[in-house]
Design an enzyme around this catalytic site. Structure first.
Site, PDB file in Angstrom:
ATOM      1  N   HIS A 109      35.497  35.557  39.326  1.00 40.62           N
ATOM      2  CA  HIS A 109      35.317  36.290  38.072  1.00 40.62           C
ATOM      3  C   HIS A 109      35.895  37.698  38.162  1.00 40.62           C
ATOM      4  O   HIS A 109      36.400  38.113  39.205  1.00 40.62           O
ATOM      5  CB  HIS A 109      33.837  36.313  37.657  1.00 40.62           C
ATOM      6  CG  HIS A 109      32.926  37.044  38.589  1.00 40.62           C
ATOM      7  ND1 HIS A 109      32.837  38.412  38.633  1.00 40.62           N
ATOM      8  CD2 HIS A 109      32.044  36.581  39.505  1.00 40.62           C
ATOM      9  CE1 HIS A 109      31.936  38.770  39.530  1.00 40.62           C
ATOM     10  NE2 HIS A 109      31.448  37.675  40.095  1.00 40.62           N
ATOM     11  N   CYS A 121      29.936  35.825  44.933  1.00 40.72           N
ATOM     12  CA  CYS A 121      31.143  35.299  44.287  1.00 40.72           C
ATOM     13  C   CYS A 121      32.395  35.947  44.879  1.00 40.72           C
ATOM     14  O   CYS A 121      32.322  36.777  45.772  1.00 40.72           O
ATOM     15  CB  CYS A 121      31.095  35.612  42.787  1.00 40.72           C
ATOM     16  SG  CYS A 121      29.752  34.806  41.907  1.00 40.72           S
TER      17      CYS A 121
END
Length: 156
Positions: A109, A121
């Protein structure tokens, strides 16, 4: 391109909430975003809404899954409709034969910045996320390789 990972680095054995990114080679799941699918993109894309969540509570039957509801989940979750997820893609970590507590919600992301780590992430600049999403080709079975330099060098 420059990117960031979990605030506690990489993990060989990831656990829910450890702030680490899992090491390994992973396929990509659905791409997603709060805006319309970028033009020229072939990968599956899901536009998120304010009713979309990713459940990260190991006690939930929806653990490590996208969940849509008009009511906010009563368990721990990620809001899928947020600025960092304007564009993103699921990294298929613990998404098949899900093991409760092994870690969830691992995405590619948009980052907050080059010095801001994630909760586990992989993140990079918006233009790079869009570039990767446009690069993803269903016919090529693309993968993301995650790990320390030594770990990656030992991969075959």
């Amino acid at each position: 391109m420059k990117g960031v990972i979990g605030y506690n680095g990489f993990a060989v054995s990831k656990k829910e909430g450890d702030g680490k990114s899992p090491m390994g080679i992973y396929s990509f799941g659905t791409a997603f975003g709060t805006v319309t699918k970028p033009s020229g993109m072939a990968w599956t894309y899901r536009k998120s809404t304010t009713n979309d969540y990713w459940i990260d509570a190991p006690s939930s039957k929806y653990y490590n899954k996208w969940y849509t509801s008009a009511r906010k989940p009563a368990v721990s979750h990620e809001k899928m409709y947020q600025p960092l997820y304007k564009y993103g893609a699921v990294i298929n970590y613990n998404t098949s034969s899900i093991v409760k507590g092994k870690g969830s919600a691992i995405f590619l992301h948009i980052w907050r910045g080059s010095n801001s780590a994630t909760a586990g992430c992989v993140a990079t600049e918006e233009k790079n996320v869009v570039r990767i999403l446009k690069w993803l080709n269903p016919k090529s079975d693309p993968r993301i390789v995650m790990g320390t330099v030594d770990y990656v060098k030992k991969m075959k």
